[in-house]
Design a protein around this motif. Structure first.
Motif, PDB file in Angstrom:
ATOM      1  N   ALA A 127       0.840  -1.210   0.000  1.00 16.64           N
ATOM      2  CA  ALA A 127       0.000   0.000   0.000  1.00 16.64           C
ATOM      3  C   ALA A 127       0.873   1.258   0.000  1.00 16.64           C
ATOM      4  O   ALA A 127       0.588   2.232  -0.709  1.00 16.64           O
ATOM      5  CB  ALA A 127      -0.925  -0.016   1.212  1.00 16.64           C
ATOM      6  N   LYS A 128       1.957   1.246   0.783  1.00 10.71           N
ATOM      7  CA  LYS A 128       2.860   2.406   0.846  1.00 10.71           C
ATOM      8  C   LYS A 128       3.512   2.657  -0.511  1.00 10.71           C
ATOM      9  O   LYS A 128       3.554   3.801  -0.993  1.00 10.71           O
ATOM     10  CB  LYS A 128       3.942   2.154   1.905  1.00 10.71           C
ATOM     11  N   LEU A 129       3.975   1.583  -1.154  1.00 13.32           N
ATOM     12  CA  LEU A 129       4.640   1.737  -2.450  1.00 13.32           C
ATOM     13  C   LEU A 129       3.655   2.165  -3.539  1.00 13.32           C
ATOM     14  O   LEU A 129       4.015   2.926  -4.442  1.00 13.32           O
ATOM     15  CB  LEU A 129       5.317   0.417  -2.843  1.00 13.32           C
ATOM     16  N   LEU A 130       2.419   1.684  -3.447  1.00 16.12           N
ATOM     17  CA  LEU A 130       1.407   2.091  -4.418  1.00 16.12           C
ATOM     18  C   LEU A 130       1.104   3.588  -4.286  1.00 16.12           C
ATOM     19  O   LEU A 130       0.987   4.297  -5.289  1.00 16.12           O
ATOM     20  CB  LEU A 130       0.127   1.268  -4.225  1.00 16.12           C
ATOM     21  N   ARG A 131       1.020   4.070  -3.040  1.00 13.19           N
ATOM     22  CA  ARG A 131       0.786   5.509  -2.819  1.00 13.19           C
ATOM     23  C   ARG A 131       1.950   6.335  -3.362  1.00 13.19           C
ATOM     24  O   ARG A 131       1.754   7.378  -3.993  1.00 13.19           O
ATOM     25  CB  ARG A 131       0.587   5.787  -1.323  1.00 13.19           C
ATOM     26  N   GLU A 132       3.177   5.867  -3.109  1.00  9.12           N
ATOM     27  CA  GLU A 132       4.355   6.573  -3.614  1.00  9.12           C
ATOM     28  C   GLU A 132       4.362   6.596  -5.145  1.00  9.12           C
ATOM     29  O   GLU A 132       4.707   7.607  -5.763  1.00  9.12           O
ATOM     30  CB  GLU A 132       5.635   5.899  -3.098  1.00  9.12           C
TER      31      GLU A 132
END
Length: 467
Positions: A127-132
């Motif tokens: 989820a963090k990498l998708l947001r980034e």
């Protein structure tokens, strides 16, 4: 005069009126070239606004059901072949879904499931990498992906394979697609459906379905204790050998070095011979270092390497890739570059970041440790219920399944049917035979990646009762 009851309709009035008039035209109540009431007259008769009448008429005009003549009014269009298409009763469509596609009921204990446990997927990191990715790559995300996949992901895969599998790969040789089944279809188009494709027997039956659905001849070739039989392969007359040398499904056999070199020698006998190497769960070799793939031993450009993230991350992440030899890679870009990449750019850039930032390697190391412990726990539980004389565990050093061989006089089919009646779904080695009925082997496949230990105890208790 048209008369319809629109007082109980829940949709906009013009839609309801449109549907009523359309139905009268299709069933023949309104004839070709018949004049329709004016907007004002119909509005007064139905007690609705002329705007609703106009909207309904405009929609019918745009679809070609009515036409208008200036200063004369609206008329029904002449629809050719309408009489032949009329039906008094429209049957409700009936779609027959095969039993295996419906899924197993919750009360069935499934030894065959190869899914991972939900808690083992790195949701927070993903989820963090998708947001980034969404924040920093707005422009790239809106660009059409190259046919082989975005360059960033192909470079990340190449770097991972070099460090993890010792493979030196040009990113331009890598083709990304939504699942290996899609990539198999591309391969058939690349190599030609006039070739004879050979698959392992016993083996993954879906492969034969994929080749046959693409009108490509497919022949099952028997295996021995070293892997695919070279003698049988030559007898088959096949030109493409589709194998999984690192961890064969379902037997678990790992192809020995001598047989690997024999396979490469076979492929080098003719220009049109190739090996498709499916390395589907090589990351989970639980003892020692990963075995080098055939691709690394190939110096003649005869091996097509395939792998997927469905095993290492989740079966629902439909991202796979194949690595083509230089000659085939050039042929792919010349012949099939018009195909669009079937994986979303959002997923490609997120996966690229997951690999390049080291999260994928950490995930693999964590899962290998987790599966090693789970495998040991499952074997421990099995030994609590069965002696070595009753049940022999056939292990191998890699992969997420092993074989249980029961000592029994009951037939394989009888065992399977009785267990199924008790709510236990388990596959036999003989289920994957592709040359008709074979002798009973009493060998059952146990996938342990998603197995529940408490459920396993109850299932083993039932199996013991049946035996």
């Amino acid at each position: 005069m048209l008369s319809y009851n629109l007082s109980e309709t829940k949709e906009p009035l013009y839609k309801s009126l449109y549907s009523h008039i359309l139905n009268d035209i299709q069933c023949g109540k309104l004839k070709a070239h018949e004049k329709l009431p004016s907007k004002r007259t119909l509005a007064q008769n139905l007690g609705i606004s002329t705007i609703s009448i106009e909207n309904a008429y405009d929609q019918l005009i745009s679809e070609g059901y009515i036409y208008t003549i200036p200063k004369k009014g609206y008329f029904v269009s002449e629809l050719e072949s309408l009489e032949q298409l009329k039906v008094k009763i429209i049957p409700k469509p009936k779609v027959i879904i095969k039993a295996q596609e419906k899924g197993l009921s919750k009360n069935v204990f499934d030894f065959s499931s190869n899914r991972i446990e939900n808690e083992n997927f790195p949701f927070s990191i993903w989820a963090k990498l998708l947001r980034e990715t969404i924040s920093h790559k707005e422009k790239e995300l809106m660009e059409v992906s190259p046919c082989a996949g975005v360059r960033e992901l192909r470079e990340a895969i190449a770097n991972h394979l070099e460090s993890f599998r010792g493979m030196s790969v040009n990113p331009d040789q890598i083709i990304v697609g939504a699942g290996t089944e899609y990539l198999y279809g591309l391969l058939i188009k690349l190599l030609g459906n006039d070739k004879i494709y050979c698959i392992e027997n016993p083996g993954y039956k879906k492969l034969s379905q994929i080749y046959e659905s693409n009108n490509a001849p497919c022949i099952p070739v028997d295996m021995d204790d070293k892997g695919l039989s070279i003698e049988e392969l030559r007898k088959s007359g096949g030109q493409i050998a589709h194998i999984s040398p690192t961890h064969h499904f379902p037997t678990g056999i790992c192809m020995m070095a001598s047989r690997r070199y024999e396979m490469l020698a076979w492929a080098n006998e003719a220009e049109d011979k190739y090996i498709i190497e499916d390395d589907y769960d090589s990351e989970f070799r639980l003892k020692g270092k990963p075995i080098p793939p055939l691709f690394s031993l190939d110096v003649f450009g005869k091996v097509i390497y395939m792998n997927t993230f469905s095993k290492s991350l989740s079966s629902t992440i439909r991202i796979s890739y194949m690595i083509l030899p230089e000659k085939l890679a050039n042929l792919f870009y010349k012949k099939l570059s018009f195909y669009s990449c079937t994986v979303s750019t959002f997923e490609q850039y997120t996966l690229s970041s997951f690999i390049s930032k080291g999260y994928f390697e950490k995930h693999i190391n964590r899962m290998r440790l987790h599966y090693g412990r789970k495998r040991a726990r499952v074997i421990e539980v099995i030994k609590q219920f069965f002696t070595e004389e009753e049940c022999r565990i056939i292990e191998n050093d890699s992969g997420l399944h092993f074989i249980l061989k029961f000592n029994t006089k009951k037939s394989d089919q009888e065992l399977k049917e009785r267990l199924s009646a008790m709510g236990i779904h388990i596959s036999l080695i003989t289920d994957f035979e592709m040359k008709g009925t074979s002798l009973d082997k009493h060998e059952f496949i146990l996938n342990y990646s998603n197995i529940d230990i408490e459920g396993l105890k109850l299932a083993l208790k039932k199996i013991k009762a049946v035996l």
